[in-house]
Enzyme design. Structure first.
Site, PDB file in Angstrom:
ATOM      1  N   LYS A  28     -16.581   1.137  42.306  1.00  0.00           N
ATOM      2  CA  LYS A  28     -17.809   1.030  41.512  1.00  0.00           C
ATOM      3  C   LYS A  28     -17.490   0.739  40.056  1.00  0.00           C
ATOM      4  CE  LYS A  28     -21.011   3.647  44.270  1.00  0.00           C
ATOM      5  NZ  LYS A  28     -21.232   5.010  44.734  1.00  0.00           N
ATOM      6  N   TYR A  41     -16.212   8.992  32.621  1.00  0.00           N
ATOM      7  CA  TYR A  41     -16.794   7.746  33.120  1.00  0.00           C
ATOM      8  C   TYR A  41     -18.270   7.943  33.424  1.00  0.00           C
ATOM      9  CZ  TYR A  41     -14.869  10.049  37.301  1.00  0.00           C
ATOM     10  OH  TYR A  41     -14.507  10.962  38.234  1.00  0.00           O
ATOM     11  N   HIS A 124       4.166   7.617  42.483  1.00  0.00           N
ATOM     12  CA  HIS A 124       4.063   6.603  43.542  1.00  0.00           C
ATOM     13  C   HIS A 124       3.583   5.288  42.950  1.00  0.00           C
ATOM     14  CE1 HIS A 124       4.816   9.343  46.854  1.00  0.00           C
ATOM     15  NE2 HIS A 124       4.061  10.229  46.205  1.00  0.00           N
ATOM     16  N   CYS A 135       3.849   2.950  49.251  1.00  0.00           N
ATOM     17  CA  CYS A 135       5.185   2.645  48.735  1.00  0.00           C
ATOM     18  C   CYS A 135       6.281   3.240  49.608  1.00  0.00           C
ATOM     19  CB  CYS A 135       5.322   3.138  47.298  1.00  0.00           C
ATOM     20  SG  CYS A 135       4.473   4.699  46.987  1.00  0.00           S
ATOM     21  N   LEU A 388      30.429  -1.044  -9.069  1.00  0.00           N
ATOM     22  CA  LEU A 388      29.884  -0.414  -7.870  1.00  0.00           C
ATOM     23  C   LEU A 388      30.970  -0.079  -6.862  1.00  0.00           C
ATOM     24  CD1 LEU A 388      26.820  -2.746  -7.262  1.00  0.00           C
ATOM     25  CD2 LEU A 388      26.744  -0.341  -7.901  1.00  0.00           C
ATOM     26  N   GLY A 389      32.007  -0.889  -6.853  1.00  0.00           N
ATOM     27  CA  GLY A 389      33.037  -0.662  -5.855  1.00  0.00           C
ATOM     28  C   GLY A 389      34.017  -1.808  -5.848  1.00  0.00           C
ATOM     29  N   GLN A 392      36.985  -6.519  -0.295  1.00  0.00           N
ATOM     30  CA  GLN A 392      37.948  -7.534   0.145  1.00  0.00           C
ATOM     31  C   GLN A 392      38.132  -8.626  -0.920  1.00  0.00           C
ATOM     32  OE1 GLN A 392      39.747  -7.485   2.919  1.00  0.00           O
ATOM     33  NE2 GLN A 392      40.639  -9.471   2.377  1.00  0.00           N
ATOM     34  N   ASP A 501      31.242  -9.509  11.344  1.00  0.00           N
ATOM     35  CA  ASP A 501      31.861  -8.283  10.817  1.00  0.00           C
ATOM     36  C   ASP A 501      30.790  -7.211  10.605  1.00  0.00           C
ATOM     37  OD1 ASP A 501      33.747  -6.535   9.898  1.00  0.00           O
ATOM     38  OD2 ASP A 501      34.077  -7.536   7.965  1.00  0.00           O
TER      39      ASP A 501
END
Ligand code: ADP
Ligand code: MG
Length: 638
Positions: A28, A41, A124, A135, A388-389, A392, A501
């Site tokens: 319905k 509902y 289920h 199922c 700052l640092g 490499q 990296d």
């Protein structure tokens, strides 16, 4: 008319529940209304479009599981999208008109029940019909479910590493469709077109001579959109010039210019925002659903001076004269007028709208370069403030450009980089622009040492931040970090750009705690054998998959492996991966299938996500787009 507290309303087909063996099976049409407390509902008069009597309801606190149901091959077209609400009286079967509506309801329902006790572990996936579960063919209605509920809202493909020998369960209905890759990120921000009117979301002061000033909330017309990062535009006085494309928004519904309008947030995000702000009468306006074209006002109240408040959600309704209203008798021809009225009058709301809560970031995002045009920066416009640092390529300093804009400056030590190749590449890198990537602003190449000028991030390197910058790390904070990184990486992946990296040492943290990925692709220009050779002492062996260690095969999938290791760094708060092993041992152990252990802070689902990044076979690993979806889903359910 919507009820004030309703989260969703929709007409669905409901299957009879056959509580007695003899009651007939029928279907319905019913009007379903979801509120925080109940799903109710009603009988529904289709002709008059009116709600009639209440037919039944389920208390949301009694719901144990919400899931889709697999339909049979001979299903009639109006019943193609069933879902089930399982509570103590068994399943309530509901049929939605579209998969989209079904998903929306399942999502909202899961949201509502997320902290319910005794949520089911198994369910289920097919109907109970003719005295049998379709199922698993069990004939007892109370029989335990035959499918494991993988996730609170089904978005996560669980790879249970500990039970490889066990026959895997068949996929759950939701799983069959997931993970669902996002569409690839378009290089040009989508939705913009020539001649379109846009609104400035941030102020922009011209940095280069061809730029145009942006004043927040003013309208501009787009004249040229060839460069995805810089559009040419005209303001209302007729001035023309280039503007950063990430500073503007399309003027879609006219609400964008209001700080109370929060685009792209759902109900639970709205509640989080309001609760964080924690002000009585805090409010925002959001889209009621993804594609509904309707709006909801979410209000936070601390009625009666309670310390913990709660959220109310009111749908903005439209009457027959196309006027907007929240409470009846107070109609307005525009939404902003309605908001202004309720800022002064509660008029039926739990509180008047006292305090605007906004999801806009206060800080304007970084632009792709310092103004439109070249990548060459005049070093005389740089001031050096502090070191700052050291990396490499040598020293990195914090400074200002034109005395105003924060920048980080890498002073490239001579002999550490193949400079000409890098300078060529810098033109490509400049165009990569994403809120989770450290922006390259430009280079100074007319002198030695050359400088690389980038966005500055006040909280520095992620590795140090994890080790000593976090006060009380929570699971959500750590997962948010992973989300940031995965989004930056998904952008690189969509642009076919390999990082090579990726690691916590190559991520930075801004003043808000947002994580951004840096140094993408840079390793190709390093001149240092210890770094370049996989046998070298600086090669990132601990972040490398087998195919890189064995054949130097880099790809987005090798970035994925590194991302898994980076997640592990995040969840161990910055430990060294494979602490007690040396590089030779690592290569050996990795190729025999050994992996990093589960960090204490990582739950099973987070750990299986890491593990999925460490699949021996590269093509079995997820993509970054998959990861973004999965991580957001995990966050949504926390
Ligand atoms: P390299 O890439 O040359 O090895 P890094 O990028 O690792 O150098 O920089 C060295 C240190 O400088 C980092 O660990 C970090 O603390 C700091 N740093 C680098 N770039 C920035 C930046 N954009 N904002 C803030 N700090 C930075
Ligand atoms: Mg670095």
């Amino acid at each position: 008319m919507n009820m004030p507290d309703s989260i969703l309303e929709e007409i669905f087909i409901k299957r009879s529940q056959q509580k007695k063996k003899t009651s007939p099976l029928n279907f319905k049409e019913r009007l379903f209304v979801l509120t925080q407390d109940k799903i109710s509902y009603y009988d529904y008069d289709v002709d008059k479009g009116k709600r009639k009597g209440l037919k039944g309801y389920v208390d949301t606190e009694k719901i144990k599981c919400v899931a889709i149901v697999l339909s049979d091959d001979n299903t009639p077209p109006e019943r193609l999208y069933p879902f089930q609400i399982i509570y103590d009286e068994g399943p309530l079967y509901i049929f939605a008109k579209s998969d989209q509506v079904r998903k929306q309801w399942i999502r909202e329902l899961k949201n509502v029940i997320q902290s319910n006790k005794d949520l089911m572990q198994k369910f289920h996936p097919r109907f109970w019909e003719d005295g049998m579960w379709k199922c698993c063919k069990q004939e007892v209605k109370q029989a335990m479910g035959c499918r494991v509920t993988e996730s609170k809202n089904g978005g996560f493909l669980n790879r249970d590493n500990k039970s490889i020998s066990r026959k895997p369960l068949p996929p759950t209905p939701e799983e069959e469709k997931l993970p669902r890759p996002l569409p690839p990120q378009p290089p040009v921000p989508s939705g913009f077109s020539l001649g379109m009117t846009v609104i400035a979301e941030y102020e922009y002061t011209p940095m280069a001579s061809h730029d145009l000033e942006l004043r927040k909330d003013e309208e501009y017309t787009l004249l040229e959109i060839n460069d995805p990062n810089w559009f040419r535009a005209r303001d209302k006085y007729g001035n023309e010039g280039y503007i950063p494309s990430n500073y503007i928004a399309q003027a879609l519904n006219g609400l964008e210019k209001y700080d109370w309008y929060c685009k792209n947030i759902n109900r639970s995000q709205a509640e989080n925002l309001l609760k964080t702000e924690n002000k009585d009468g805090g409010f925002l306006v959001r889209d009621s659903g993804k594609f509904t074209g309707k709006y909801t006002v979410s209000v936070f109240t601390k009625v009666g001076g309670e310390t913990v408040g709660n959220c109310r959600h009111y749908n903005i309704c439209v009457n027959a004269q196309d006027q907007f209203y929240l409470a009846e008798n107070h109609n307005f021809s525009t939404i902003p007028e309605l908001i202004i009225y309720h800022q002064h009058n509660a008029a039926g709301l739990v509180s008047r709208l006292k305090h605007i809560v906004s999801n806009r970031t206060e800080h304007a995002p970084s632009t792709a370069g310092l103004g439109y045009g070249g990548w060459e920066i005049d070093p005389r416009q740089l001031t050096f403030i502090r070191e700052l640092g050291n990396g490499q390529f040598g020293v990195v300093k914090y400074g200002k450009w034109q005395g105003r804009h924060d920048v980080a400056i890498k002073m490239v030590k001579e002999g550490s980089m193949s400079e000409d190749d890098f300078i060529e590449e810098a033109k490509v890198m400049m165009k990569l622009c994403h809120e989770n990537l450290v922006q390259l602003y430009g280079v100074c190449t007319k002198q030695r040492p050359i400088y690389i000028v980038t966005e500055y991030l006040a909280n520095g390197c992620l590795l140090n931040y994890l080790r000593d910058g976090l006060q009380h790390p929570t699971g959500i904070m750590l997962l948010e970090m992973c989300k940031d990184i995965s989004e930056g990486m998904a952008y690189l992946e969509a642009n076919q750009y390999i990082h090579r990296d990726l690691a916590a040492r190559n991520c930075l943290v801004d003043s808000n705690g947002t994580i951004k990925v840096t140094d993408f692709g840079l390793s190709r220009y390093v001149l240092d054998d210890e770094y370049l050779s996989s046998a070298g002492s600086k090669f990132p062996v601990r972040w490398s998959p087998p195919e890189v260690l064995l054949y130097c095969k880099f790809s987005s999938k090798s970035d994925i492996w590194a991302f898994g290791v980076l997640m592990w760094e995040v969840y161990t708060l910055g430990r060294m991966p494979y602490e007690r092993w040396n590089n030779t041992e690592i290569v050996e152990k990795i190729s025999t299938g050994q992996r990093l252990y589960r960090p204490q802070m990582a739950n099973e689902r987070v750990y299986s996500l890491m593990m999925s990044c460490w699949h021996e076979r590269a093509d079995e690993r997820p993509t970054f787009q998959d990861l973004v979806v999965i991580i957001k889903d995990l966050l949504f359910n926390m």
